[in-house]
Design a protein around this motif. Structure first.
Motif, PDB file in Angstrom:
ATOM      1  N   GLY A  66     -31.592  56.096 -45.741  1.00  6.98           N
ATOM      2  CA  GLY A  66     -31.851  56.249 -47.170  1.00  6.98           C
ATOM      3  C   GLY A  66     -30.972  55.415 -48.079  1.00  6.98           C
ATOM      4  N   LEU A  67     -30.133  54.542 -47.510  1.00  6.09           N
ATOM      5  CA  LEU A  67     -29.200  53.754 -48.320  1.00  6.09           C
ATOM      6  C   LEU A  67     -29.656  52.324 -48.569  1.00  6.09           C
ATOM      7  CD1 LEU A  67     -25.543  54.543 -47.208  1.00  6.09           C
ATOM      8  CD2 LEU A  67     -26.608  55.007 -49.404  1.00  6.09           C
ATOM      9  N   ASP A  68     -30.779  51.904 -48.005  1.00  6.34           N
ATOM     10  CA  ASP A  68     -31.184  50.501 -48.090  1.00  6.34           C
ATOM     11  C   ASP A  68     -30.085  49.601 -47.533  1.00  6.34           C
ATOM     12  OD1 ASP A  68     -33.527  51.313 -49.456  1.00  6.34           O
ATOM     13  OD2 ASP A  68     -32.439  51.299 -51.355  1.00  6.34           O
ATOM     14  N   TRP A  69     -29.505  50.032 -46.439  1.00  6.65           N
ATOM     15  CA  TRP A  69     -28.414  49.294 -45.795  1.00  6.65           C
ATOM     16  C   TRP A  69     -28.726  49.198 -44.308  1.00  6.65           C
ATOM     17  CZ3 TRP A  69     -24.321  47.176 -48.431  1.00  6.65           C
ATOM     18  CH2 TRP A  69     -23.271  46.648 -47.671  1.00  6.65           C
ATOM     19  N   PRO A  70     -28.633  48.023 -43.705  1.00  6.18           N
ATOM     20  CA  PRO A  70     -29.025  47.867 -42.305  1.00  6.18           C
ATOM     21  C   PRO A  70     -28.158  48.682 -41.350  1.00  6.18           C
ATOM     22  CG  PRO A  70     -27.930  45.890 -43.104  1.00  6.18           C
ATOM     23  CD  PRO A  70     -28.155  46.757 -44.302  1.00  6.18           C
ATOM     24  N   ALA A  71     -28.810  49.398 -40.450  1.00  8.99           N
ATOM     25  CA  ALA A  71     -28.107  50.228 -39.460  1.00  8.99           C
ATOM     26  C   ALA A  71     -27.773  49.378 -38.244  1.00  8.99           C
ATOM     27  CB  ALA A  71     -28.960  51.429 -39.070  1.00  8.99           C
ATOM     28  N   VAL A  72     -26.768  48.535 -38.384  1.00  8.08           N
ATOM     29  CA  VAL A  72     -26.363  47.599 -37.339  1.00  8.08           C
ATOM     30  C   VAL A  72     -25.016  48.032 -36.767  1.00  8.08           C
ATOM     31  CG1 VAL A  72     -25.836  45.188 -36.795  1.00  8.08           C
ATOM     32  CG2 VAL A  72     -27.592  45.730 -38.504  1.00  8.08           C
ATOM     33  N   PRO A  73     -24.927  48.324 -35.466  1.00  6.14           N
ATOM     34  CA  PRO A  73     -23.631  48.696 -34.890  1.00  6.14           C
ATOM     35  C   PRO A  73     -22.626  47.560 -35.008  1.00  6.14           C
ATOM     36  CG  PRO A  73     -25.420  49.227 -33.389  1.00  6.14           C
ATOM     37  CD  PRO A  73     -26.003  48.377 -34.463  1.00  6.14           C
ATOM     38  N   LEU A  74     -21.365  47.910 -35.200  1.00  6.88           N
ATOM     39  CA  LEU A  74     -20.284  46.933 -35.258  1.00  6.88           C
ATOM     40  C   LEU A  74     -19.603  46.880 -33.895  1.00  6.88           C
ATOM     41  CD1 LEU A  74     -18.622  45.044 -37.139  1.00  6.88           C
ATOM     42  CD2 LEU A  74     -17.116  46.998 -37.554  1.00  6.88           C
ATOM     43  N   ASN A  75     -19.565  45.708 -33.290  1.00  8.17           N
ATOM     44  CA  ASN A  75     -19.024  45.563 -31.940  1.00  8.17           C
ATOM     45  C   ASN A  75     -17.746  44.732 -31.910  1.00  8.17           C
ATOM     46  OD1 ASN A  75     -21.066  47.114 -30.820  1.00  8.17           O
ATOM     47  ND2 ASN A  75     -22.397  45.346 -30.490  1.00  8.17           N
ATOM     48  N   ASN A  76     -16.971  44.801 -32.978  1.00 12.38           N
ATOM     49  CA  ASN A  76     -15.713  44.074 -33.055  1.00 12.38           C
ATOM     50  C   ASN A  76     -14.777  44.880 -33.947  1.00 12.38           C
ATOM     51  OD1 ASN A  76     -13.692  41.998 -34.001  1.00 12.38           O
ATOM     52  ND2 ASN A  76     -14.976  40.619 -32.811  1.00 12.38           N
ATOM     53  N   HIS A  77     -13.511  44.994 -33.565  1.00 11.60           N
ATOM     54  CA  HIS A  77     -12.550  45.764 -34.351  1.00 11.60           C
ATOM     55  C   HIS A  77     -12.007  44.999 -35.551  1.00 11.60           C
ATOM     56  CE1 HIS A  77     -12.366  47.668 -30.347  1.00 11.60           C
ATOM     57  NE2 HIS A  77     -11.938  48.741 -30.973  1.00 11.60           N
ATOM     58  N   LEU A  78     -12.068  43.687 -35.519  1.00 12.85           N
ATOM     59  CA  LEU A  78     -11.332  42.861 -36.473  1.00 12.85           C
ATOM     60  C   LEU A  78     -12.217  42.044 -37.389  1.00 12.85           C
ATOM     61  CD1 LEU A  78      -8.685  41.578 -33.896  1.00 12.85           C
ATOM     62  CD2 LEU A  78      -8.607  43.644 -35.279  1.00 12.85           C
ATOM     63  N   LEU A  79     -13.478  41.873 -37.033  1.00 11.73           N
ATOM     64  CA  LEU A  79     -14.407  41.075 -37.816  1.00 11.73           C
ATOM     65  C   LEU A  79     -15.720  41.826 -37.952  1.00 11.73           C
ATOM     66  CD1 LEU A  79     -13.900  37.676 -35.925  1.00 11.73           C
ATOM     67  CD2 LEU A  79     -12.856  38.331 -38.104  1.00 11.73           C
ATOM     68  N   VAL A  80     -16.404  41.605 -39.072  1.00  8.74           N
ATOM     69  CA  VAL A  80     -17.730  42.195 -39.245  1.00  8.74           C
ATOM     70  C   VAL A  80     -18.793  41.151 -38.954  1.00  8.74           C
ATOM     71  CG1 VAL A  80     -17.035  44.014 -40.829  1.00  8.74           C
ATOM     72  CG2 VAL A  80     -17.620  41.759 -41.732  1.00  8.74           C
ATOM     73  N   ALA A  81     -20.034  41.630 -38.772  1.00 10.11           N
ATOM     74  CA  ALA A  81     -21.067  40.797 -38.159  1.00 10.11           C
ATOM     75  C   ALA A  81     -21.451  39.580 -38.977  1.00 10.11           C
ATOM     76  CB  ALA A  81     -22.310  41.650 -37.880  1.00 10.11           C
ATOM     77  N   ASN A  82     -21.268  39.607 -40.297  1.00  6.02           N
ATOM     78  CA  ASN A  82     -21.650  38.456 -41.111  1.00  6.02           C
ATOM     79  C   ASN A  82     -20.495  37.493 -41.346  1.00  6.02           C
ATOM     80  OD1 ASN A  82     -20.681  40.703 -42.587  1.00  6.02           O
ATOM     81  ND2 ASN A  82     -21.338  39.774 -44.509  1.00  6.02           N
ATOM     82  N   GLN A  83     -19.435  37.609 -40.541  1.00  6.18           N
ATOM     83  CA  GLN A  83     -18.347  36.634 -40.604  1.00  6.18           C
ATOM     84  C   GLN A  83     -18.560  35.558 -39.535  1.00  6.18           C
ATOM     85  OE1 GLN A  83     -15.251  39.964 -40.833  1.00  6.18           O
ATOM     86  NE2 GLN A  83     -14.243  38.286 -41.882  1.00  6.18           N
ATOM     87  N   ASN A  84     -18.106  34.361 -39.858  1.00 11.39           N
ATOM     88  CA  ASN A  84     -18.410  33.220 -38.999  1.00 11.39           C
ATOM     89  C   ASN A  84     -17.940  33.394 -37.565  1.00 11.39           C
ATOM     90  OD1 ASN A  84     -19.647  31.783 -41.055  1.00 11.39           O
ATOM     91  ND2 ASN A  84     -17.739  30.878 -41.769  1.00 11.39           N
ATOM     92  N   ALA A  85     -16.785  33.989 -37.353  1.00  3.75           N
ATOM     93  CA  ALA A  85     -16.199  34.051 -36.015  1.00  3.75           C
ATOM     94  C   ALA A  85     -16.582  35.305 -35.241  1.00  3.75           C
ATOM     95  CB  ALA A  85     -14.672  33.963 -36.125  1.00  3.75           C
ATOM     96  N   TYR A  86     -17.435  36.140 -35.816  1.00  2.00           N
ATOM     97  CA  TYR A  86     -17.784  37.411 -35.163  1.00  2.00           C
ATOM     98  C   TYR A  86     -18.430  37.205 -33.800  1.00  2.00           C
ATOM     99  CZ  TYR A  86     -20.185  41.844 -34.297  1.00  2.00           C
ATOM    100  OH  TYR A  86     -20.646  43.011 -33.735  1.00  2.00           O
TER     101      TYR A  86
END
Length: 570
Positions: free
Chosen positions: A355-375
């Motif tokens: 209900g948030l209009d936000w993608p339900a994408v699991p995060l698989n890194n402790h230090l970087l988020v998925a839309n960062q270049n080095a993720y």
């Protein structure tokens, strides 16, 4: 002989502070300004970098009071002391304490002229030296000038050499061999034992690391207690008018002795309240801005409130579960890995974000988020929901099923999961974890802590097996993450780590370029999955409710708030 060193601005973002219901910063550079609801071809969220209704001061009206929501009325008001490293303390003190740099939406750091005339790094005899030249007009609220002695006192308190000091982080400061007087009292010369590329994170509000006065931190007793239930000395555009524990409010007023641009606002009032009460208070006009985060009910309330705006950005903030390796039942990394694999993160995330209009994408890194270049995903399968493998790990660790619950040496595998009251996501995560862990023979007992006690009474005192909260981002990847994850980190609430993690983060902090730093950060992340202390869930939305006429504040991205410029439109 000396020569200046040129450092590229950080391209990544890291984590420092803790939050019940996350606030503050931040967003990676190079993301662009895509719509917050979109997805890239790879299924990665496409997010805005900043959303603050930016307006020139000439378009704002003078005066007025800004009402803000925070999640707790703190006991420790020093943001650089370990018990003060949570979002409420940090939010309240940012308008009050010196920040030597300004951070823009891309994380680029520029000198803040209110406090600094210049700051640069150079090589002297093969060693890194940073020269800090202070603004002679800058002074503490007791009238004392801000001098090199304040920088020296902060270094001595934060360098980790005296265990009686309890800093939230010693990152960078432990690499400094000396701080000396420069050409006069308004210049400090800081010499490093080894290179520290993120030296601009020092004395930086965006990194949750402001300067504090030497008069209040010069001894361990002062450092640890001077800001208990008090904010005795400040040096910002605002000063404290009242700390009211009974009313759960902190009132700041514009400081007439401030030497910079006159603040547009007369007052700022912080109201401590449960996160799930903030949206209703906003709708009633009791607060003007609040961090809604992934609260669906609050999101709908913002959208339905007349004269309100939703402000959103993406950043390196994330929901997570912390496992306490200090407790006997979780001291074995194999058991902690089993807990990871027994939790269906996809189901938890969908429930949290529905209900948030936000993608339900699991995060698989402790230090970087998925839309960062080095993720990248360095989890070696430990991020995958696999209850059969979890059961095998538990068997191998000696925890065998006895009826519905596993036991070892006559003891039940019963985990106390502590969550803060008033945080819908935390309650949801506890209910989900209880069901999922039961399937592999792990019993979960949920403890709901009062908001004012969640960190002070439980997390900071290591009184939990699992704790649900969020981590906050800063513009600094290596220095921002270190205290949370290294073995002796002041905010390492897992109580476990590894030399490999420490070494990799050290390499990242000293890296000469972003590519080298990125590789070291990903190596550290791979080791953190093996430690299995923090289970990332998802990138947490920076989603705020704001009065539509409120300017220069909101979802900040990697930028910091310039409090002098915050105000209401004419």
């Amino acid at each position: 002989m000396s020569r200046r060193l040129q450092y590229r601005p950080a391209l990544l973002a890291g984590l420092t502070a803790l939050s019940l219901s996350l606030t503050l910063c931040s967003c990676a550079s190079g993301q662009g300004d895509g719509g917050a609801n979109g997805l890239t071809a790879a299924g990665i969220p496409k997010l805005t970098s900043i959303d603050i209704n930016p307006l020139d001061r000439s378009r704002l009206r003078r005066g007025g009071t800004l009402h803000l929501a925070i999640t707790q009325f703190s006991h420790q008001w020093s943001p650089i002391q370990t018990d003060g490293s949570e979002s409420s303390t940090i939010s309240v003190t940012k308008p009050l304490l010196p920040t030597f740099f300004r951070s823009d939406a891309a994380g680029t750091q520029t000198v803040n002229p209110a406090y600094l005339q210049d700051a640069h790094a150079e090589l002297r005899d093969g060693r890194q030296v940073v020269v800090w030249t202070l603004n002679p007009k800058a002074h503490w609220s007791d009238g004392t000038p801000i001098t090199w002695r304040d920088i020296e006192a902060n270094w001595r308190a934060l360098n980790g050499k005296d265990p009686a000091y309890r800093p939230s982080s010693s990152t960078g400061f432990e690499q400094v061999s000396s701080v000396e007087r420069g050409k006069d009292d308004f210049q400090a010369v800081m010499t490093f034992d080894r290179p520290f590329s993120e030296w601009q994170s020092m004395f930086n509000g965006a990194a949750n690391a402001p300067l504090l006065p030497a008069s209040r931190i010069a001894t361990p007793e002062l450092f640890n207690s001077a800001y208990l239930d008090a904010i005795p000395v400040t040096a910002g555009p605002f000063k404290v008018e009242r700390l009211d524990r009974a009313a759960q409010t902190v009132t700041l007023v514009a400081d007439p002795s401030w030497w910079g641009d006159k603040p547009m606002l007369d007052r700022i009032v912080f109201h401590a309240m449960l996160p799930n009460a903030m949206a209703a208070a906003f709708a009633k006009g009791e607060i003007d801005l609040f961090n809604n985060g992934p609260d669906v009910t609050g999101y709908q309330t913002i959208k339905n409130t007349k004269g309100a705006a939703v402000r959103r950005a993406g950043g390196p903030d994330f929901r997570q579960l912390t496992l306490n390796a200090r407790t006997p039942v979780l001291s074995d990394a194999t058991v902690r890995q089993a807990v990871f694999q027994a939790i269906n993160r996809d189901a938890v995330i969908r429930s949290d974000l529905n209900g948030l209009d936000w993608p339900a994408v699991p995060l698989n890194n402790h230090l970087l988020v998925a839309n960062q270049n080095a993720y990248r995903d360095n989890s070696l399968g430990l991020s995958r929901y696999d209850p059969a493998e979890a059961a095998r790990k538990l068997d191998a660790a000696g925890w065998t099923l006895d009826g519905d619950v596993r036991k070892k040496d006559g003891r039940e595998l019963n985990l106390r999961m502590v969550v803060p009251a008033g945080v819908t996501q935390a309650q949801n995560e506890a209910a989900s974890a209880t069901r999922m862990l039961k399937d592999v023979g792990i019993k979960v007992t949920t403890v709901t802590a009062a908001a004012n006690e969640f960190f002070d009474r439980y997390v900071n005192r290591n009184d939990f097996d699992i704790a649900a909260y969020s981590l906050l981002g800063t513009p600094f990847p290596a220095s921002g993450t270190r205290a949370n994850f290294v073995q002796n980190g002041g905010t390492n609430h897992v109580g476990a780590g590894s030399p490999a993690v420490d070494t990799a983060l050290d390499r990242a902090a000293a890296a000469p370029d972003a590519a080298t730093a990125s590789e070291a950060i990903n190596q550290a992340d791979g080791e953190l999955w093996k430690v299995a202390g923090v289970l990332p869930l998802y990138q947490r939305p920076q989603l705020y409710g704001a009065r539509a006429n409120l300017a220069n504040i909101g979802a900040q991205g990697l930028s910091d708030i310039v409090w002098e410029n915050v105000g209401f439109e004419r």
